[in-house]
Design a protein around this motif. Sequence first.
Motif, PDB file in Angstrom:
ATOM      1  N   UNK A 258       0.082  -1.599   3.088  1.00  0.00           N
ATOM      2  CA  UNK A 258       0.849  -1.344   1.937  1.00  0.00           C
ATOM      3  C   UNK A 258       1.137   0.306   2.509  1.00  0.00           C
ATOM      4  N   UNK A 259       1.057   0.953   3.285  1.00  0.00           N
ATOM      5  CA  UNK A 259       0.844   2.523   3.993  1.00  0.00           C
ATOM      6  C   UNK A 259       2.941   2.397   4.735  1.00  0.00           C
ATOM      7  N   UNK A 260       2.770   1.314   5.052  1.00  0.00           N
ATOM      8  CA  UNK A 260       4.421   1.404   6.038  1.00  0.00           C
ATOM      9  C   UNK A 260       5.373   1.156   4.781  1.00  0.00           C
ATOM     10  N   UNK A 261       5.393   0.561   3.794  1.00  0.00           N
ATOM     11  CA  UNK A 261       6.855   0.726   2.397  1.00  0.00           C
ATOM     12  C   UNK A 261       6.779   2.828   2.516  1.00  0.00           C
TER      13      UNK A 261
ATOM     14  N   UNK B  10       2.608   2.510  -6.331  1.00  0.00           N
ATOM     15  CA  UNK B  10       3.710   3.824  -6.495  1.00  0.00           C
ATOM     16  C   UNK B  10       3.935   5.037  -7.554  1.00  0.00           C
ATOM     17  N   UNK B  11       2.868   5.086  -7.835  1.00  0.00           N
ATOM     18  CA  UNK B  11       2.429   6.096  -8.612  1.00  0.00           C
ATOM     19  C   UNK B  11       1.271   7.668  -7.646  1.00  0.00           C
ATOM     20  N   UNK B  12       0.541   6.342  -7.055  1.00  0.00           N
ATOM     21  CA  UNK B  12      -0.198   6.861  -5.977  1.00  0.00           C
ATOM     22  C   UNK B  12       0.367   7.987  -4.966  1.00  0.00           C
ATOM     23  N   UNK B  13       2.155   7.280  -4.258  1.00  0.00           N
ATOM     24  CA  UNK B  13       2.703   7.717  -3.558  1.00  0.00           C
ATOM     25  C   UNK B  13       2.750   9.102  -4.129  1.00  0.00           C
TER      26      UNK B  13
END
Length: 96
Positions: free
Chosen positions: A54-57, A35-38
């Motif tokens: 994960x990217x699809x989230x 989440x921090x990375x996003x």
Amino acid sequence: MPHQARGVEGLSARTRRYARHKDRVATVFEVNDIVAAAELVRNDLGLCIMPRSVADRFPDLRQYRIRRHAPTWKVMVVRPPGDPSPAVAALLRHLA
């Protein structure tokens, strides 16, 4: 011929070499909180390499498929030492 790292480490090393070649400063941060990375990506502070699942989230972030030198992961099962429970033993027989 020098050994070339594979996976995410190799991709990160190649990215840093490319950035130096282009006379740019490359700073690499590794985070273990997706989440921090996003949030870093959302604020245009870099990019993140993650599995598609994960990217699809994060549908608001644009995805790019890595076509050359894509990282691969070996997934392992870990468990505490000792005899496994019947359910764990059954799963291990199914996977191994």
